[in-house]
Design an enzyme around this catalytic site. Structure first.
Site, PDB file in Angstrom:
ATOM      1  N   LYS A   1       8.989   4.611  27.535  1.00  0.00           N
ATOM      2  CA  LYS A   1       9.288   3.528  28.475  1.00  0.00           C
ATOM      3  C   LYS A   1       9.250   4.034  29.903  1.00  0.00           C
ATOM      4  CE  LYS A   1      12.183   0.434  27.068  1.00  0.00           C
ATOM      5  NZ  LYS A   1      13.443   0.496  26.314  1.00  0.00           N
TER       6      LYS A   1
ATOM      7  N   ARG B   1      18.591   2.038  30.289  1.00  0.00           N
ATOM      8  CA  ARG B   1      17.951   1.962  28.962  1.00  0.00           C
ATOM      9  C   ARG B   1      17.567   3.350  28.458  1.00  0.00           C
ATOM     10  NH1 ARG B   1      14.605  -3.512  29.007  1.00  0.00           N
ATOM     11  NH2 ARG B   1      15.596  -4.420  30.847  1.00  0.00           N
TER      12      ARG B   1
ATOM     13  N   MET C   1      20.712   3.910  21.601  1.00  0.00           N
ATOM     14  CA  MET C   1      21.496   3.012  22.438  1.00  0.00           C
ATOM     15  C   MET C   1      20.720   1.795  22.895  1.00  0.00           C
ATOM     16  SD  MET C   1      23.736   4.249  25.574  1.00  0.00           S
ATOM     17  CE  MET C   1      23.288   2.892  26.632  1.00  0.00           C
TER      18      MET C   1
ATOM     19  N   ARG D   1       2.445  -2.922  27.119  1.00  0.00           N
ATOM     20  CA  ARG D   1       2.020  -2.009  26.050  1.00  0.00           C
ATOM     21  C   ARG D   1       0.779  -2.599  25.375  1.00  0.00           C
ATOM     22  NH1 ARG D   1       7.313  -3.494  22.470  1.00  0.00           N
ATOM     23  NH2 ARG D   1       6.836  -5.695  22.309  1.00  0.00           N
TER      24      ARG D   1
ATOM     25  N   ARG E   1     -20.750   1.443 -13.969  1.00  0.00           N
ATOM     26  CA  ARG E   1     -20.064   1.841 -15.206  1.00  0.00           C
ATOM     27  C   ARG E   1     -20.617   1.027 -16.360  1.00  0.00           C
ATOM     28  NH1 ARG E   1     -15.100   1.274 -11.303  1.00  0.00           N
ATOM     29  NH2 ARG E   1     -16.673  -0.197 -10.651  1.00  0.00           N
TER      30      ARG E   1
ATOM     31  N   ARG F   1     -23.796   5.585 -14.630  1.00  0.00           N
ATOM     32  CA  ARG F   1     -23.028   6.552 -15.411  1.00  0.00           C
ATOM     33  C   ARG F   1     -23.146   6.203 -16.893  1.00  0.00           C
ATOM     34  NH1 ARG F   1     -16.668   6.799 -14.534  1.00  0.00           N
ATOM     35  NH2 ARG F   1     -16.760   4.909 -15.779  1.00  0.00           N
TER      36      ARG F   1
ATOM     37  N   GLU G   1     -15.455  15.641 -12.496  1.00  0.00           N
ATOM     38  CA  GLU G   1     -14.142  15.015 -12.668  1.00  0.00           C
ATOM     39  C   GLU G   1     -13.259  15.846 -13.596  1.00  0.00           C
ATOM     40  OE1 GLU G   1     -14.635  11.196 -14.644  1.00  0.00           O
ATOM     41  OE2 GLU G   1     -16.414  11.938 -15.675  1.00  0.00           O
TER      42      GLU G   1
ATOM     43  N   GLY H   1     -15.431  12.483  -9.376  1.00  0.00           N
ATOM     44  CA  GLY H   1     -14.619  11.410  -9.958  1.00  0.00           C
ATOM     45  C   GLY H   1     -13.175  11.781  -9.713  1.00  0.00           C
ATOM     46  N   THR H   2     -12.670  11.406  -8.562  1.00  0.00           N
ATOM     47  CA  THR H   2     -11.359  11.934  -8.159  1.00  0.00           C
ATOM     48  C   THR H   2     -10.206  11.266  -8.885  1.00  0.00           C
ATOM     49  OG1 THR H   2     -11.542  10.516  -6.233  1.00  0.00           O
ATOM     50  CG2 THR H   2     -11.995  12.855  -5.929  1.00  0.00           C
ATOM     51  N   ASN H   3     -10.439  10.150  -9.574  1.00  0.00           N
ATOM     52  CA  ASN H   3      -9.336   9.588 -10.367  1.00  0.00           C
ATOM     53  C   ASN H   3      -8.964  10.561 -11.481  1.00  0.00           C
ATOM     54  OD1 ASN H   3      -9.827   7.411  -8.774  1.00  0.00           O
ATOM     55  ND2 ASN H   3     -10.489   6.038 -10.404  1.00  0.00           N
ATOM     56  N   ASP H   4      -9.942  10.892 -12.304  1.00  0.00           N
ATOM     57  CA  ASP H   4      -9.674  11.813 -13.407  1.00  0.00           C
ATOM     58  C   ASP H   4      -9.332  13.205 -12.887  1.00  0.00           C
ATOM     59  OD1 ASP H   4     -10.112   9.781 -15.109  1.00  0.00           O
ATOM     60  OD2 ASP H   4     -11.660  10.780 -16.297  1.00  0.00           O
TER      61      ASP H   4
ATOM     62  N   TYR I   1     -22.054  11.133   0.651  1.00  0.00           N
ATOM     63  CA  TYR I   1     -21.739   9.713   0.575  1.00  0.00           C
ATOM     64  C   TYR I   1     -20.396   9.489  -0.102  1.00  0.00           C
ATOM     65  CZ  TYR I   1     -23.005   9.727  -4.387  1.00  0.00           C
ATOM     66  OH  TYR I   1     -23.043   9.983  -5.736  1.00  0.00           O
TER      67      TYR I   1
END
Lengths: 925, 925
Positions: free
Chosen positions: A28, A104, A115, A350, A572, A628, A795, A816-819, A902
């Site tokens: 401020k 303030r 405060m 702001r 898939r 796949r 994966e 395959g970042t999930n597995d 990619y």
């Protein structure tokens, strides 16, 4: 200014403070300095630095009484008060022309829990009288005085607000009035007296009359509040470390009053419309009012355009202010102003918070107006924000409240008739009826119901449950794990509290917030605007990373193109298997007794898959399409053992009934002579029931045989492809034949065959053998030379470790970042999200859900190693990611930094990913 | 010798050939050369090299007719035949004094599937007559001739053996005799004529008469057999690559005859007893016989000691030969000899194959005799071999056949009464009855049954199923996955084929072979001999790596010490939870409704666990004991849902019966006046049944609540420790209080606390907080200063990736390679071993089962990285392995090479690991 011998400067006039030094002056304070220095009419004032705060705090411990402000600081404060007096031609404590100030807090980061503001500091019995004489407005002055006493008493002296509020109410009751506005000057005077008594009683001494004493107490209170419990808790909660904000500054500002008559006003403005981005002044104001009246909602503010009629000159000044602000800040501003007796003051400004549509429009406009560069236009929008524009959403103005909340599992909103199974959803959906599928949880066999539904609601499962993942893939709204809802499939109804949702009742889901509503709720449509298209084109130009989409059908592909995908990074094939016309054939394939029977089923699937791929290739032409091969364990295509046992029980009961009815029918027939026989149909159907029973039993046996203890880690992906070569061979043939027909038709395509769950080079080589064989056959049959790529998912952790050898036989890698995340953490996604992950996040053992935000330190480190080793073998190796993380901005940035080519994500997240890819490239350079 | 211009030498006399060059001369050829050159009386001969073989094979393709032997080779052969003639004073084809030779194949590696031996080559109509005149033994000569024709015809000319055998049988029938021994010279002559006709009929020309022609045909046939289908298949099957063996050599050896009268003999000898290792000549012989007669079993050979009586001079020569062989080869030799008319010839020698006991004894003896060094003594024994000595085993001489075979899941043998559940096993076991526990598969709740049983048999599950792992841990024999056996728990019987094993029937298991026997089978006890102790002491001196044991009880610990363990590397506390007196308390803890209830159960467990640890520490004093905190998902301690459903069904039926009986009882009572009431007991027990039903229902609910989709990846290990801090805190307290009591008693101990399933540093820090708190409390209470180590399992992939940060809070790492392997491959062990792993091994996609042999390329690579990163943070970090691989020699070698400090394995594998550790160190240096 400081010299080597003098103590460091701890107080800065708004004319001198460095507007960029938020650490020292607080947000401020820095802002007030900057506004002052660019010539805006800010009430004069000064800032006491955060360093002074830290010095004060270290001067004592525990209770703030023991701490003391150094005389050097107070000397500087006095010097600056003198300067203020000069500038305002008023004097602190002057009974005739008193200077009043506000006090303030303000640290480097905006932070609740510290405060509050103290207004009108400098008032006392003497200055009050001076002010009354000066303004001729006793009511205004007593009002200001009672506000000051309460704020100072509460904030600086820590007296309970309730004591003041109670006294205030008592006087109002005595006067018999309801509204504060009706209070007379006399009543307010009475209130002031009461308030002073409260303070004296509490302090054991009278309210401090000396303004400089008042100021010192206030400054110490603000500084002390930095170590207050609320502030400490807040900083811990939000991980605010000293390098982000350390100590609070104090701002002392000359009071200006918007409530000094009808030539006074107060208001807030946006330099452009924050809802649409339109380039015109936007805001509200109140004549003869104080800022807090606007906030308190006591009076209804007027739109800013009315000010043009009411105070044309000041409206003009506001317009000039708007231009000045944007030209200085290069950003839409949200500012506060006060008009005191015809003079416009700017109190605060702001960056304006806007919705996505406005952000996108202003980005384009600001570039056109040469206020910002394209790069700045891209960077000012957080990618996630675009989500708002890409899905229909509940009208933000609606007042309808949800009856239940689940997890916001797939964004967007939808209304439709409640339906409790996938088959009925499909039947109803075909008639064009909008449908919401409700299940306890979904399984792959429900997928045809997803296609037919507007949205999906489950009472179990997390944000990465089957329902959530599939719905996100399809871009359909989904609320998952709404545990307050009890779903009874047999009764075909769901209950939540006192409400029952029967089949056919209309409900509405808000997949962005997790809300579930009874009935239809008004919605706002998705807005893929020209401005957004324009912005994303700029994003693509700035990016290094390509953005592909996960798409399992030509429809998905078309949608992905609309969203700007550069191809399909993951198709898939098992999703294709789940369509109602195919599932029976797939089941036939799975339950086959031998290879020959299995081949018969595969022969039926081949033309279907070939047509699937051919259509997808044609839609996506000339972009790449990565297919796949079959991934999930095959038992996922079969009904659950529970379902089968239930069916068997029903069938056996039916078998009994049918027998009984046949006996009865025979008896009846025997009772009558043949010529008098009444019309009684013999139920000779028992053998049909027997057959059904036998089928179910066979199926149950097969299901039990295929049962796995840890299906995640079971017989799936390439392991299926190796144990049942005929399945993969069929799929490879379908892909290559589809490619051949496209080539014959002159359609340019880029097919890619991808093998899932690979853990060793030998698996990949084995599948490559199938591919080589089929390729030879197809090339001979279609008389074409096929061009395609062969690659692997990465994966499995071992695939990362063996990336060097895998790269020998792969032309591309797709993480395959999930597995991979599951394997890296040894967490099963479902089990973790239902059991301990929320607790882990809460306790900061894990900062994020690693299934949503890529764990760069663990999973990401593996990816880096795999990428490095893979490219050491084959520098031209194409590498991407097709897990859900491919659509998450921070994860995209990581992928870009480590050198992926990619990312691939669900179609609706493609725009987000494109912007994130641009951010990554721009922030790097 | 070759000059640059002459072609390379392709034939070597036994006097010249390099006895070390097995690649060039083949194993047999090199050996014959070496024996000749050290002065043993080997019949003269020469070798044609493998290079000549390769040259021959490359001279044509496909059928061997098209190929030709170069004139250079045949010229060399002729030169060497001339030399043989000189040496033997006989001539090839000489009608008066003919030279006869044998022709044998021999590549660098012993390899079945190639050409057999041809004996007596050089015989024809003329030389036959010469031989008859020379020996005066027509029967012997015709016998030699018919053998030659058949061998040559079959082996070199590819004529079916059956044709010869049939002709042979015909003549025997015509003569009316049964035994070959009875055949007269005339009959044998008749057979020779028939045989010659067979050959002529087959060839279309007469049997080759020219010995040199015979020799050339034989050489070509031997060379050609290298590319025969059987040989190629064999090399593919056993992965024999050209660098291991390329082409076969041909050995031409002067014939000597053991059947030239009573001063002739043939036999085989061992330089020491291969069954005991005793230092005395061992072997058998036949007087007046040919080598093949011994093999064919036509006559029963005599023990070699009898030769001392029969031919004292030659027995002395044999003793000298034995000494000479050992002194040259520094190894026990297995040799063949022939005595031809009083002259001893040595035909072959090789390292003797012995059982473990003999190997160990001879290792010690050979060192004492200064024939080998300690290092050589250690290296000549394969570590796995020791397994034989460490478990009782089926008497190898028994003729009893198994009724079924399963997987050899835990070595050793045991007999006992068949029992079908753990409770009964425990009851019976307590009475001292030997018991074999039979289950379809086992669960942790069966563990008390393991303690009570001699062995475990399951009809399902692999070598790393629960039963197998636990049995190995306990050193009890286990046959797992014996799928031919159908186990019916309710009937309490198992069937296999026509046999039924009822409860109480005695059966015998051979856990080393997988055999299951009906009744009791004689056994040989384990032999932990002084010699073995001696050898293992040498091993320890040579090793860098320390060998610890996995032990879960003081009994296990004591056994581990006996086997030479240097401490306990893994104590699995959950094993302690499974004991019958504890399980109910553990269940109480799990089903607790709230923390308070749970604490009550934990308070009961605390003293029990403290005593467990205290006893273990005292037994192991002063060695380190590493205790792992609770690891498995807690639902593993609860009954299965199927069991509970079955119990409920039974109870509900009982409830009905009880109600009915109560009604009946009331009715009966109402029928009689009170004074005439018969004695009918009212069954007022229905509320007890109701309570039981309610308990089971509560349990079923809990079990369903705790159900996990992928339990391997679920709520377990440190995740439990964080969600239920009170469980870990209890365990930590038990450990530290146990340590405190030991310290009070002056017992030196080295406790280590190990946290399982850690994936992030924050988990470890959280548990460290518990430890710090408990430590303070215990130190205050017991007034001691505790000394112990705190560390973590490394079994989650992410832990490897984060090893640098984990090392900050860990004093040691212990690789849990069982779980790590699963996570690295994304294979669930159970699912993989039951579904695709056997097929993967068969197809060489994976060379080994990675759960048995550490996958150094994947899992091992992760370990290397973790070790490197961990030691970068903390160079003194102690690192070990406690997965099953810790007991596998190749894996131990890997662990040593990458720099681990210790391996920990089940107690019975400790000796194997000690020897393997020594091998690793010795092979490195």
């Amino acid at each position: 200014m400081t010299t080597p011998d003098s103590p460091p400067q701890t107080v800065y006039s708004f004319h001198d403070g460095d507007g960029k030094n938020r650490q020292l002056l607080g947000g401020k304070g820095a802002n007030l300095c900057e506004m002052t220095q660019i010539g805006l009419n800010v009430p004069p004032g000064f800032v006491i630095t955060t360093e002074a705060c830290l010095e004060y705090l270290s001067s004592g411990t525990e209770s703030h009484q023991r701490r003391h402000l150094s005389t050097a600081v107070m000397d500087e404060v006095r010097t600056h008060i003198t300067a203020l007096e000069k500038e305002s031609s008023k004097r602190f404590g002057d009974p005739e022309n008193p200077l009043l100030v506000s006090v303030r807090s303000g640290s480097a980061l905006s932070m609740p829990g510290m405060m509050d503001t103290i207004l009108n500091l400098g008032l006392n019995q003497e200055t009050l009288q001076g002010l009354i004489q000066q303004t001729g407005d006793a009511r205004f002055c007593y009002d200001a005085y009672r506000r000051f006493i309460q704020l100072f008493g509460h904030v600086a002296l820590r007296i309970s607000d309730e004591l003041f509020d109670q006294a205030f109410r008592t006087i109002k009751q005595q006067q018999g009035i309801n509204s504060d506005m009706e209070l007379t000057a006399e009543a307010l005077e009475q209130i002031c007296t009461r308030f002073l008594n409260i303070v004296e009683h509490h302090l054991g001494e009278p309210f401090p009359e000396d303004p400089m004493k008042q100021l010192e107490i206030a400054i110490k209170a603000v500084f002390g509040s930095w170590m207050g419990k609320r502030a400490i808790d807040y900083r811990r909660e939000f991980n605010i470390t000293p390098d982000m904000a350390n100590g609070t500054a104090v701002n002392i500002v000359t009071m200006v009053f918007g409530n000094r008559g009808n030539d006074s006003a107060t208001g807030v403005g946006f330099t452009r419309n924050p809802g649409t981005g339109e380039n015109q002044l936007f805001g509200e104001y109140l004549t003869n009012a104080q800022g807090e009246d606007v906030v308190a909602g006591i009076r209804t503010p007027k739109p800013i355009t009315e000010l043009e009629q009411e105070m044309p000159r000041l409206y003009g000044e506001l317009q000039a202010l708007r231009t000045r602000l944007e030209q200085h800040y290069h950003e839409i501003q949200d500012f506060e102003f006060t008009i005191e007796q015809g003079v416009l003051y700017c109190l605060q400004t702001r960056n304006g918070k806007m919705n996505a549509q406005a952000m996108v429009k202003t980005s384009i406009d600001l570039v056109k107006e040469r206020l910002i560069s394209r790069e700045q236009a891209l960077l000012r929008i957080q990618p996630e924000m675009l989500e708002q524009m890409l899905f229909p959403r509940i009208d933000p103005t609606t007042s309808t409240q949800p009856v239940a909340r689940g997890l916001p599992a797939s964004p967007g909103a939808a209304s439709g008739q409640a339906v409790f199974d996938a088959d009925r959803a499909e039947r109803l959906g075909r008639t064009g009826t909008p449908v919401i599928l409700i299940r306890e949880e979904t399984k792959p066999e429900d997928i045809h119901g997803f296609f037919a539904s507007q949205g999906i609601l489950t009472s179990r499962g997390g944000k990465t449950s089957h329902a959530a993942v599939v719905a996100r893939g399809m871009g359909k709204p989904c609320v998952a794990g709404a545990e307050e809802i009890t779903v009874d499939i047999r009764k075909r109804e769901a209950t939540v509290g006192a409400h029952t949702i029967c089949e056919g009742d209309t409900i509405t889901l808000n997949g962005s917030s997790g809300g579930v509503y009874l009935g239809e709720v008004p919605m706002v449509e998705a807005e893929f605007t020209d401005a957004l298209k324009n912005l994303l084109e700029w994003a693509d130009e700035a990016s290094r990373l390509q953005v592909m989409a996960n798409a399992d059908s030509p429809q998905d592909g078309a949608r992905a193109l609309k969203y700007g995908a550069m191809g399909v990074g993951l198709c898939r094939t098992e999703r294709m298997f789940n369509a109602t016309d195919r599932l029976p054939i797939v089941v036939e394939m799975i339950v086959a007794e031998d290879e020959k029977q299995r081949q018969l089923a595969l022969d039926k699937l081949l033309p279907i898959q070939r047509d699937d791929f051919s259509s997808l290739f044609r839609v996506m032409s000339p972009h790449p399409v990565t297919i796949r091969l079959l991934d999930p364990p095959i038992h996922e295509f079969l009904p659950s053992p529970e379902q089968l046992q239930y069916d068997l029980q029903q069938l056996r009961q039916l078998r009994g009934t049918v027998s009984g009815m046949n006996i009865l029918a025979n008896t009846v027939q025997n009772l009558f002579p043949a010529d008098q026989l009444p019309h009684v149909q013999t139920l000779a159907e028992s053998h049909l029931v027997d057959e059904a029973i036998q089928q179910k039993e066979t199926m149950l046996n097969k299901v039990n045989l295929l049962h796995e203890v840890n299906p995640m880690l079971g017989h799936r992906g390439v392991r299926l492809g190796i144990t049942y070569p005929e399945i993969y061979t069929m799929q490879i043939r379908a892909i290559l034949e589809a490619a051949a027909t496209c080539m014959q038709d002159g359609v340019p395509i880029e097919p890619e065959i991808m093998v899932p769950q690979v853990s060793t080079d030998k698996e990949l080589r084995r599948i490559k053998q199938y591919v080589d064989e089929v390729q030879q056959q197809v090339e001979a049959q279609y008389k074409v030379k096929l061009k395609f790529k062969f690659g692997t998912m990465i994966e499995v952790v071992r695939a990362c470790m063996r990336a060097d050898s895998l790269a020998q036989n792969a032309e591309f890698f797709s993480f395959g970042t999930n597995d991979l995340t599951q394997a890296t953490f040894s967490f099963s996604r479902e089990d973790a999200e239902n059991k301990f992950l929320p607790m882990y996040n809460e306790n900061k053992i894990l900062h994020d859900n690693p299934f949503e935000v890529l764990d760069t330190e663990g999973v990401g480190k593996l990816m880096k190693l795999a990428l490095q080793w893979g490219r050491e073998t084959k520098p031209e190796l194409k590498i991407g990611i097709c897990g859900e993380h491919g659509g998450h901005p921070a994860s995209i940035r990581f992928c870009d930094q480590i050198g992926l080519d990619y990312v691939s994500c669900s179609a609706p997240r493609v725009p987000i990913a494109r912007l994130a890819a641009a951010h990554s490239a721009l922030l790097e350079s």
